[in-house]
Every structure is written in structure tokens, then in C-alpha cells.
Design a protein around this motif. Sequence first.
Motif, PDB file in Angstrom:
ATOM      1  N   GLU A 267       0.836  -1.205   0.000  1.00 49.50           N
ATOM      2  CA  GLU A 267       0.000   0.000   0.000  1.00 49.50           C
ATOM      3  C   GLU A 267       0.870   1.254   0.000  1.00 49.50           C
ATOM      4  OE1 GLU A 267      -3.842   1.927   2.305  1.00 49.50           O
ATOM      5  OE2 GLU A 267      -2.920   0.125   3.149  1.00 49.50           O
TER       6      GLU A 267
ATOM      7  N   ARG B 115       0.677   0.224  -4.541  1.00 53.70           N
ATOM      8  CA  ARG B 115       0.307  -0.990  -5.270  1.00 53.70           C
ATOM      9  C   ARG B 115      -0.945  -1.553  -4.611  1.00 53.70           C
ATOM     10  NH1 ARG B 115       4.902  -4.916  -5.895  1.00 53.70           N
ATOM     11  NH2 ARG B 115       3.515  -5.708  -7.481  1.00 53.70           N
ATOM     12  N   PRO B 116      -2.091  -0.857  -4.825  1.00 55.05           N
ATOM     13  CA  PRO B 116      -3.301  -1.205  -4.070  1.00 55.05           C
ATOM     14  C   PRO B 116      -3.858  -2.600  -4.338  1.00 55.05           C
ATOM     15  CG  PRO B 116      -3.802   0.440  -5.753  1.00 55.05           C
ATOM     16  CD  PRO B 116      -2.305   0.275  -5.727  1.00 55.05           C
ATOM     17  N   LYS B 117      -3.802  -3.082  -5.559  1.00 54.52           N
ATOM     18  CA  LYS B 117      -4.378  -4.402  -5.839  1.00 54.52           C
ATOM     19  C   LYS B 117      -3.635  -5.519  -5.102  1.00 54.52           C
ATOM     20  CE  LYS B 117      -6.694  -3.287 -10.149  1.00 54.52           C
ATOM     21  NZ  LYS B 117      -6.806  -3.559 -11.583  1.00 54.52           N
ATOM     22  N   PRO B 118      -2.310  -5.613  -5.206  1.00 54.38           N
ATOM     23  CA  PRO B 118      -1.640  -6.667  -4.437  1.00 54.38           C
ATOM     24  C   PRO B 118      -1.721  -6.425  -2.928  1.00 54.38           C
ATOM     25  CG  PRO B 118      -0.035  -5.425  -5.727  1.00 54.38           C
ATOM     26  CD  PRO B 118      -1.386  -4.942  -6.125  1.00 54.38           C
TER      27      PRO B 118
ATOM     28  N   LEU C 189      -4.317  -5.186  -1.348  1.00 56.97           N
ATOM     29  CA  LEU C 189      -5.638  -5.688  -0.993  1.00 56.97           C
ATOM     30  C   LEU C 189      -5.635  -7.215  -0.931  1.00 56.97           C
ATOM     31  CD1 LEU C 189      -8.521  -4.827  -0.345  1.00 56.97           C
ATOM     32  CD2 LEU C 189      -8.993  -4.767  -2.797  1.00 56.97           C
ATOM     33  N   GLU C 190      -4.952  -7.849  -1.867  1.00 51.70           N
ATOM     34  CA  GLU C 190      -4.842  -9.317  -1.874  1.00 51.70           C
ATOM     35  C   GLU C 190      -4.163  -9.815  -0.593  1.00 51.70           C
ATOM     36  OE1 GLU C 190      -2.550 -12.805  -4.402  1.00 51.70           O
ATOM     37  OE2 GLU C 190      -2.932 -10.896  -5.399  1.00 51.70           O
TER      38      GLU C 190
ATOM     39  N   ARG D 204      -6.521  -9.244   2.414  1.00 48.41           N
ATOM     40  CA  ARG D 204      -7.622 -10.225   2.414  1.00 48.41           C
ATOM     41  C   ARG D 204      -7.123 -11.605   2.837  1.00 48.41           C
ATOM     42  NH1 ARG D 204     -10.418  -8.165  -3.147  1.00 48.41           N
ATOM     43  NH2 ARG D 204     -11.830  -6.629  -2.219  1.00 48.41           N
TER      44      ARG D 204
ATOM     45  N   LEU E 122      -8.968   0.567   0.803  1.00 53.41           N
ATOM     46  CA  LEU E 122      -8.527   0.242  -0.555  1.00 53.41           C
ATOM     47  C   LEU E 122      -9.715  -0.070  -1.469  1.00 53.41           C
ATOM     48  CD1 LEU E 122      -5.298  -1.823   0.111  1.00 53.41           C
ATOM     49  CD2 LEU E 122      -5.477   0.499  -0.806  1.00 53.41           C
ATOM     50  N   GLU E 123     -10.743  -0.714  -0.933  1.00 54.43           N
ATOM     51  CA  GLU E 123     -11.933  -0.978  -1.743  1.00 54.43           C
ATOM     52  C   GLU E 123     -12.627   0.328  -2.113  1.00 54.43           C
ATOM     53  OE1 GLU E 123     -13.177  -5.486  -0.274  1.00 54.43           O
ATOM     54  OE2 GLU E 123     -14.117  -3.751   0.708  1.00 54.43           O
TER      55      GLU E 123
ATOM     56  N   ALA F  86     -10.582   1.975  -4.788  1.00 53.49           N
ATOM     57  CA  ALA F  86     -10.778   1.295  -6.085  1.00 53.49           C
ATOM     58  C   ALA F  86     -12.129   1.650  -6.672  1.00 53.49           C
ATOM     59  CB  ALA F  86     -10.650  -0.212  -5.923  1.00 53.49           C
TER      60      ALA F  86
ATOM     61  N   GLU G  56     -13.030   3.671 -10.309  1.00 51.17           N
ATOM     62  CA  GLU G  56     -13.857   3.104 -11.367  1.00 51.17           C
ATOM     63  C   GLU G  56     -14.884   4.095 -11.889  1.00 51.17           C
ATOM     64  OE1 GLU G  56     -15.497  -0.494  -9.797  1.00 51.17           O
ATOM     65  OE2 GLU G  56     -13.519  -1.400  -9.524  1.00 51.17           O
TER      66      GLU G  56
END
Length: 175
Positions: free
Chosen positions: A134, A138-141, A143-144, A147, A166-167, A170, A174
Motif C-alpha cells: 500500500e 500498489r493497491p491491488k496486491p 488488498l490481496e 484479504r 482500498l476498496e 478502487a 472506477e
Amino acid sequence: MPIVLGLAPAGAQTAGGPGGLDELFARLKEADEAAAQRIERQIFTEWSKSGSPSADLLLERGRKALAAGDSRTAIDHLTALIDHAPDFAEGWNARATAYFQAGLFGPSMADIAHVLTLNPRHFGALAGLGTMLEQMDRPKPALEAYRAALAIHPHLDGVEQAVERLEAKAAGQEL
């Protein structure tokens, strides 16, 4: 850089039996927040048992140096620990924390990879990985990783908020 989870050799850090880690992890998933904190402490106590007095001493010295804000000394003690006990996941985890405290994300992430290889249920390492990712935007990894930590420890302090943050970020991107 992809996050690789679940790389532990068969039997790594999965002590079973009455009162063992498997039972603690099962109770952790069902616990309320107060009970989860107690179970978390029990898990960390189990993880901190190296089986070697000299390794335990090096871990203690490294943690004391970390608590005092002396990252360099912590890294030295914890490197000696890893040299002495390379299969002791908590040594790698503590050094990853020391590297993080020193602002050395690359070495910290490399040590987290070792932790997760030896102990794929290490929710603290996963949360730390999420924090670094974060901070590296690098928000997607991130968040992974968060989670994955929550899947193991649903009440992990601050991680639910990180996932929500982070959600929300995101979802805003969008729009």
C-alpha cells in the motif's frame, strides 16, 4: 511482483493435536474480537518458540533492539538468528519487521517471502506485506495480502479498515 501464497513444505508450522496451532487457528476463525486478541497472543507465543536457547536469546535481543528503535542492531541480531536457525519462521518475520522499520522494503519483502514459505498462516507477515505494498502505491496486491491475512485472522487489528480503505479507493477510481 506477484504475491505468492501457500508455498510451505508439507507440515511446516502446522502443529496439530490438542491445544496445538491447528486448534488455535480454528478457534481464531470463530472468536469474537476480545477472544481473538487472546488467541493471537497464544499463536505468537507458539511461533516464538524456536526450540533453541541461543536462537531464543537472539530473537529476544532483536526484538528489544526493535522496540528501542535500533533497526541496525535488530537486523544484526536477527541475521545471526537466521544464520543459526534458517527454518525458524519467526526469525525471518522479526528481521522483515526490522528492515521495514529501517525503510528497506525490498529486503523486508524478501524476508516475508521466507516467512510465508515456512509458515503460510502467518497473518502478521501478510498484513505487513499489505502495508508495504500500500505504501508503494500498489493497491491491488496490497488488498490481496490484506484479504489473505483476514481469511486467517478475521479480527486482525487495522486490516479490516485497510481493506475498506482500498476498496473505497478502487471504487472511486472506477467512477
